[in-house]
Design an enzyme around this catalytic site. Sequence first.
Site, PDB file in Angstrom:
ATOM      1  CG  MET B   1      11.002  12.755   2.205  1.00 39.89           C
ATOM      2  SD  MET B   1      12.426  12.965   0.497  1.00 39.89           S
ATOM      3  CE  MET B   1      11.767  10.964  -0.016  1.00 39.89           C
ATOM      4  CB  CYS B   2       6.172  15.808  -1.448  1.00 37.95           C
ATOM      5  SG  CYS B   2       7.244  17.666  -1.018  1.00 37.95           S
ATOM      6  CD  GLU B   3       2.951  10.265   0.801  1.00 35.48           C
ATOM      7  OE1 GLU B   3       2.307   9.711  -0.419  1.00 35.48           O
ATOM      8  OE2 GLU B   3       3.315  10.115   1.746  1.00 35.48           O
TER       9      GLU B   3
END
Lengths: 262, 262
Positions: B1-3
């Site tokens: 997952m990215c932010e």
Amino acid sequence: MCELLGMSANVPTDICFSFTGFLHRGGGTGPHRDGWGIAFYEEGGYRDFRDPHPSVQSPIARLICDYPIKSNIVISHIRQANVGQVRLANTHPFVREMWGRPWCYAHNGQLADWQALPHSFYRPVGTTDSEHAFCWLLGELRGAFPEPPDDDGQRHALWETLHGLCERLRGLGVFNLLLADGEYLYTYCSSKLAHITRRAPFGRASLSDAELAVNFAEHTTPDDVVSVIATEPLTDNEAWVRMVPGELLVWQGGEIRARFKT
Amino acid sequence: MCELLGMSANVPTDICFSFTGFLHRGGGTGPHRDGWGIAFYEEGGYRDFRDPHPSVQSPIARLICDYPIKSNIVISHIRQANVGQVRLANTHPFVREMWGRPWCYAHNGQLADWQALPHSFYRPVGTTDSEHAFCWLLGELRGAFPEPPDDDGQRHALWETLHGLCERLRGLGVFNLLLADGEYLYTYCSSKLAHITRRAPFGRASLSDAELAVNFAEHTTPDDVVSVIATEPLTDNEAWVRMVPGELLVWQGGEIRARFKT
């Protein structure tokens, strides 16, 4: 007037040396205080850095000098504003996506009656004649070639169309152009553009605008081919070739792949 | 997952404090080592900085921390690759021009069957599900609104259309979104997004991810309104509000102008 700097190379190459001389013209040895920008096509992508401040004072420009970004195609521009305020949206290079490729553009010169050039797919964000002409030019190309060329014949037809569009813009004033799509660099001369191709045996070069010399032999391999294109020659000890008005050169991997003339 | 990290403010504001904490998640306190990017809408233009390297090691990221760029809207992203290689063309944020405005987009999440989303005006340069979805979304908006809305009714219709498109993408997986056009910042929550609005009386804040505290009262005027939106709260001493799945917020000048729910 603004100044242009371009590079086409057959290996990822940093442009720190040329850019160091070039950016001195942005408020140092030259009058181009109204912003600057540089775009890199790297393996796997595109990015640009733009600043509406003089390049000699810009911390971002200093970073670009010190942080070697290796690239096959570079387009850079320093601006002396004539049409359009000094602001980020009016700072070259400009970019638009066509056929899933980032097309990057920088212009030197000034056009008359550019407001009459119609737009289709692309619209300007800023207020310059340059970006307006870019949106027209790319829209015309896209209208004529909805899909990218996939053989040499189609590619040649695309380049001929591009040459015709450049000639029409030259009819409106001064139109020196750097344009790229990640594979090819296009340089069109309306009044002033010079180029040099460096290949083995590599020698020394010294900048005209700053106290800096480099021995390219220490930074290259024998197979490297690196061409630099600029408004004015950047070094004082090499033989630059001046383009002639109406000439379009198509660069790939540092070599001239095609040439169109008036 | 990215932010994701976003900002909307009613005065040009630098994001150095929030970005300092955020970029520590890019290979420091977080696992997001596969590149980062940040886009600024400044008075008079747009620019972005992207790097396919971990943000904690990036000299460009350090420059952004040290060189306060004052902006009304910011969108930033740090990446942990799932779909698409680690390369510049796959590094958020992505940008396309629509109606003469640069539309900037960053996505957190992962989509299924995204390859089936058709493209019209815009095509991806890279190979991520995120950019593919962006090109589809913006093409749908442009198809429905060939010209920009010029009154509140049309604007509301545009935002409702956007909410519907986000809901369709959420149907394909996880779709947390930051999107901006220079005037409005759009935030859509599929699973995780939190926000905080800072206004007078300003207080102190301390970062969760780095040893840094700031007293906003020293850096603001009483009329300033600055909202920060992030995947996870960035400070540990303030009350962040978590968005609910299916919610679209429309931000302008630091305030929520409209809210759409499932």
